[in-house]
Design a protein around this motif. Structure first.
Motif, PDB file in Angstrom:
ATOM      1  N   MET A  78      44.575 -41.291  45.630  1.00 35.97           N
ATOM      2  CA  MET A  78      44.188 -41.202  44.233  1.00 35.97           C
ATOM      3  C   MET A  78      42.805 -41.825  44.037  1.00 35.97           C
ATOM      4  N   SER A  79      42.097 -41.326  43.084  1.00 38.50           N
ATOM      5  CA  SER A  79      40.755 -41.816  42.782  1.00 38.50           C
ATOM      6  C   SER A  79      40.774 -43.132  42.028  1.00 38.50           C
ATOM      7  N   LYS A  80      39.843 -43.994  42.383  1.00 41.54           N
ATOM      8  CA  LYS A  80      39.624 -45.223  41.624  1.00 41.54           C
ATOM      9  C   LYS A  80      38.689 -44.879  40.470  1.00 41.54           C
ATOM     10  N   ILE A  81      39.011 -45.396  39.315  1.00 42.40           N
ATOM     11  CA  ILE A  81      38.221 -45.142  38.111  1.00 42.40           C
ATOM     12  C   ILE A  81      37.871 -46.478  37.469  1.00 42.40           C
ATOM     13  N   ARG A  82      36.662 -46.583  36.961  1.00 38.95           N
ATOM     14  CA  ARG A  82      36.234 -47.769  36.215  1.00 38.95           C
ATOM     15  C   ARG A  82      36.235 -47.439  34.732  1.00 38.95           C
ATOM     16  N   ILE A  83      36.740 -48.362  33.931  1.00 39.22           N
ATOM     17  CA  ILE A  83      36.652 -48.225  32.482  1.00 39.22           C
ATOM     18  C   ILE A  83      35.970 -49.475  31.932  1.00 39.22           C
ATOM     19  N   THR A  84      35.236 -49.294  30.855  1.00 34.84           N
ATOM     20  CA  THR A  84      34.471 -50.399  30.269  1.00 34.84           C
ATOM     21  C   THR A  84      34.740 -50.506  28.785  1.00 34.84           C
ATOM     22  N   LYS A  85      34.897 -51.722  28.324  1.00 39.79           N
ATOM     23  CA  LYS A  85      35.045 -52.016  26.894  1.00 39.79           C
ATOM     24  C   LYS A  85      33.975 -53.039  26.543  1.00 39.79           C
ATOM     25  N   SER A 103      23.380 -63.333  19.474  1.00 42.09           N
ATOM     26  CA  SER A 103      24.370 -62.289  19.221  1.00 42.09           C
ATOM     27  C   SER A 103      24.729 -61.729  20.590  1.00 42.09           C
ATOM     28  N   TYR A 104      25.765 -62.296  21.204  1.00 41.08           N
ATOM     29  CA  TYR A 104      26.148 -61.906  22.557  1.00 41.08           C
ATOM     30  C   TYR A 104      26.842 -60.549  22.557  1.00 41.08           C
ATOM     31  N   LYS A 105      26.569 -59.780  23.609  1.00 38.20           N
ATOM     32  CA  LYS A 105      27.250 -58.512  23.848  1.00 38.20           C
ATOM     33  C   LYS A 105      27.851 -58.594  25.246  1.00 38.20           C
ATOM     34  N   LEU A 106      29.155 -58.451  25.324  1.00 42.73           N
ATOM     35  CA  LEU A 106      29.872 -58.552  26.597  1.00 42.73           C
ATOM     36  C   LEU A 106      30.477 -57.203  26.944  1.00 42.73           C
ATOM     37  N   SER A 107      30.112 -56.660  28.112  1.00 46.16           N
ATOM     38  CA  SER A 107      30.711 -55.433  28.634  1.00 46.16           C
ATOM     39  C   SER A 107      31.638 -55.815  29.775  1.00 46.16           C
ATOM     40  N   VAL A 108      32.890 -55.375  29.672  1.00 47.26           N
ATOM     41  CA  VAL A 108      33.915 -55.695  30.663  1.00 47.26           C
ATOM     42  C   VAL A 108      34.334 -54.403  31.344  1.00 47.26           C
ATOM     43  N   THR A 109      34.149 -54.338  32.658  1.00 44.10           N
ATOM     44  CA  THR A 109      34.525 -53.149  33.426  1.00 44.10           C
ATOM     45  C   THR A 109      35.630 -53.516  34.410  1.00 44.10           C
ATOM     46  N   VAL A 110      36.718 -52.774  34.329  1.00 40.49           N
ATOM     47  CA  VAL A 110      37.827 -52.949  35.271  1.00 40.49           C
ATOM     48  C   VAL A 110      37.964 -51.678  36.090  1.00 40.49           C
ATOM     49  N   ILE A 111      38.643 -51.789  37.217  1.00 42.43           N
ATOM     50  CA  ILE A 111      38.813 -50.646  38.113  1.00 42.43           C
ATOM     51  C   ILE A 111      40.265 -50.547  38.534  1.00 42.43           C
ATOM     52  N   GLY A 112      40.733 -49.313  38.635  1.00 41.59           N
ATOM     53  CA  GLY A 112      42.102 -49.060  39.076  1.00 41.59           C
ATOM     54  C   GLY A 112      42.336 -47.563  39.190  1.00 41.59           C
ATOM     55  N   GLU A 113      43.568 -47.214  39.474  1.00 45.77           N
ATOM     56  CA  GLU A 113      43.935 -45.800  39.581  1.00 45.77           C
ATOM     57  C   GLU A 113      44.660 -45.367  38.318  1.00 45.77           C
ATOM     58  N   PRO A 114      44.324 -44.198  37.796  1.00 45.43           N
ATOM     59  CA  PRO A 114      45.039 -43.704  36.620  1.00 45.43           C
ATOM     60  C   PRO A 114      46.536 -43.561  36.912  1.00 45.43           C
ATOM     61  N   ILE A 115      47.352 -43.844  35.915  1.00 47.90           N
ATOM     62  CA  ILE A 115      48.810 -43.731  36.042  1.00 47.90           C
ATOM     63  C   ILE A 115      49.181 -42.266  36.242  1.00 47.90           C
ATOM     64  N   THR A 116      49.994 -42.004  37.261  1.00 47.85           N
ATOM     65  CA  THR A 116      50.383 -40.620  37.573  1.00 47.85           C
ATOM     66  C   THR A 116      51.837 -40.315  37.227  1.00 47.85           C
ATOM     67  N   GLY A 151      47.765 -41.040  32.885  1.00 49.84           N
ATOM     68  CA  GLY A 151      46.355 -40.702  32.973  1.00 49.84           C
ATOM     69  C   GLY A 151      45.407 -41.844  32.694  1.00 49.84           C
ATOM     70  N   MET A 152      45.930 -42.978  32.262  1.00 52.32           N
ATOM     71  CA  MET A 152      45.072 -44.128  31.958  1.00 52.32           C
ATOM     72  C   MET A 152      45.039 -45.096  33.135  1.00 52.32           C
ATOM     73  N   VAL A 153      43.893 -45.738  33.336  1.00 50.33           N
ATOM     74  CA  VAL A 153      43.794 -46.849  34.270  1.00 50.33           C
ATOM     75  C   VAL A 153      44.439 -48.061  33.608  1.00 50.33           C
ATOM     76  N   MET A 154      44.029 -48.278  32.353  1.00 57.17           N
ATOM     77  CA  MET A 154      44.535 -49.382  31.544  1.00 57.17           C
ATOM     78  C   MET A 154      44.267 -49.015  30.100  1.00 57.17           C
ATOM     79  N   ASP A 155      45.186 -49.307  29.244  1.00 58.62           N
ATOM     80  CA  ASP A 155      44.991 -49.048  27.824  1.00 58.62           C
ATOM     81  C   ASP A 155      43.835 -49.919  27.333  1.00 58.62           C
ATOM     82  N   PHE A 156      42.840 -49.296  26.682  1.00 60.69           N
ATOM     83  CA  PHE A 156      41.712 -50.076  26.158  1.00 60.69           C
ATOM     84  C   PHE A 156      42.200 -51.158  25.204  1.00 60.69           C
TER      85      PHE A 156
END
Length: 151
Positions: A1-8, A32-45, A53-58
């Motif tokens: 399965m593909s690893k996917i990165r998501i960012t909030k 005025s701080y801006k924080l970008s958080v990127t996690v990586i995982g495999e989408p739920i199959t 289809g989600m790596v993690m719920d935002f």
């Protein structure tokens, strides 16, 4: 399965002063701080899983960062508790201000290291923190990558 990165992305306002610094940032000031958080995982199959289809719920990622970083640091003044700024911090607290005392110089670089540890400790086992970007001004930011930290 593909690893996917998501960012909030998150934002918060905070003040700090860098004790012993040889420039303007030795003075109490804010960002005025801006924080970008990127996690990586495999989408739920699992087709029966509500988050198929989600790596993690935002929303789950938002809850972690909001509780441990955004809500804590927003509109706070951050000081290194191991400096004479402790006296100023105590006076501000006495006057009802939201003050955070940390055991490091509250530079963007050290703050991002602190944030990485806080976020990693709360992520689900199958999700890894990939990177953080903490922007303190429009032109200045620090980045933290798991790959740079043997993780």
């Amino acid at each position: 399965m593909s690893k996917i990165r998501i960012t909030k992305k998150f934002t918060f306002e905070a003040g700090h002063a860098l004790y012993g610094y040889d420039g303007k940032c030795k003075n109490l000031h804010g960002h005025s701080y801006k924080l970008s958080v990127t996690v990586i995982g495999e989408p739920i199959t699992d087709t029966s899983h509500v988050k198929l289809g989600m790596v993690m719920d935002f929303g789950d990622l938002k809850r972690i960062v909001k509780k441990d970083i955004e809500d804590v640091f927003d509109h706070a003044t951050i000081f290194n508790k191991n400096t004479p700024h402790l006296e100023l911090a105590q006076e501000l607290k006495r006057r009802g201000h939201h003050v955070i005392l940390v055991d490091y110089q509250p530079s963007t670089e050290n703050m991002i290291i602190d944030f990485a540890a806080k976020i990693k400790a709360k992520l689900p086992e199958n999700i890894k923190l990939h990177s953080l970007k903490l922007q303190e001004t429009e032109t200045s930011y620090a980045e933290w990558y798991a790959s740079d930290n043997d993780e």
